[in-house]
Design an enzyme around this catalytic site. Sequence first.
Site, PDB file in Angstrom:
ATOM      1  N   ASP A   1      35.494  37.786  19.678  1.00 61.27           N
ATOM      2  CA  ASP A   1      35.868  39.342  19.157  1.00 61.27           C
ATOM      3  C   ASP A   1      34.693  40.137  19.817  1.00 61.27           C
ATOM      4  O   ASP A   1      33.624  39.455  20.504  1.00 61.27           O
ATOM      5  CB  ASP A   1      35.616  39.341  17.813  1.00 61.27           C
ATOM      6  CG  ASP A   1      35.660  40.756  17.387  1.00 61.27           C
ATOM      7  OD1 ASP A   1      36.593  41.672  17.963  1.00 61.27           O
ATOM      8  OD2 ASP A   1      35.255  41.293  16.540  1.00 61.27           O
TER       9      ASP A   1
ATOM     10  N   ASP B   1      33.523  43.811  18.927  1.00 61.19           N
ATOM     11  CA  ASP B   1      32.486  44.594  17.867  1.00 61.19           C
ATOM     12  C   ASP B   1      31.817  43.769  16.775  1.00 61.19           C
ATOM     13  O   ASP B   1      32.868  43.090  16.012  1.00 61.19           O
ATOM     14  CB  ASP B   1      33.460  45.806  17.396  1.00 61.19           C
ATOM     15  CG  ASP B   1      33.792  46.684  18.466  1.00 61.19           C
ATOM     16  OD1 ASP B   1      32.931  46.953  19.197  1.00 61.19           O
ATOM     17  OD2 ASP B   1      35.195  47.166  18.326  1.00 61.19           O
TER      18      ASP B   1
END
Length: 291
Positions: free
Chosen positions: A52, A54
């Site tokens: 991922d 963020d």
Amino acid sequence: MHTTSRPLARTVITTCPASLRSPRSRAARLSCRPRTAVRAQSTSDAMTLLLDCDGVLVDTEAQGHRVSFNEAFKQKGLEFRWTVEEYGHLLAIGGGKERMAHYFTAHAYQEPFASMPSMEDRVSFVKEMHMLKTDIFMKLIEEGRLPLRPGVKRIINEALEAGAKVAICSTSNEKAVQKIVDVMMEPEVASQIRVFAGDVVPHKKPDPAIYYLAAQELGVKPSSCVVIEDSHIGSLAAKAAGMRCFVTKSEYTEDEDFTKADAVYDCIGDEGDERFSYSDMIKKSLQGATA
């Protein structure tokens, strides 16, 4: 508290499922605590690494995205200013445009939606706002105000050295995610990382669509992928796609439910302070597959 991986002197895998085989030929020399070299037996052991953005690559939410949203509101003459706590609650909604649309709709008695009854106009305004917010966020990245989290470079390098494919899978704007990769990574590393982000899929996390797309585009089976996430909805997406999920908690996700994750840590950890290595991820994944 973080989960400490058991020390590994050497990882030896005598067989490997066909779904995990890779055509690339370089072996990996990886490191983890204690400082003993760990070498995969061959690149057939390599599993695709998906991360991922963020909260995993960069802890962007509080001082990155939230600040950028607020600056965009200010530039457009809106009165909204999201506090750290308020933004934490809004993160339950995946995607920046979706987050704004939800909030503006809940406050439809205020501008901008108060004078904007048409759904078409509302959708257009939210897209415009998100483009402005993305430009502001990208400037923060270019200025170096949001550093990579500990261990990110190390584990990506370990995966690439092992012959693994690496990609970023995010609900954030694709341009913003690509900017983080291009600015924060060395050019020779950035050029090997694929980015799947934003509106490339119709449904965002916790829907597994982004992870299914990544596996399809990379030409690998979901079962041969290992994922690093930081949020509850992200871990649900990875597991729903049939992938192994390792969580590194971030500022906003410390108390979230990660019972479905395969392992949970406070961070990846830089060299000398490692929580886990790419080799550890493979070992745990293969152990789980044969359990």
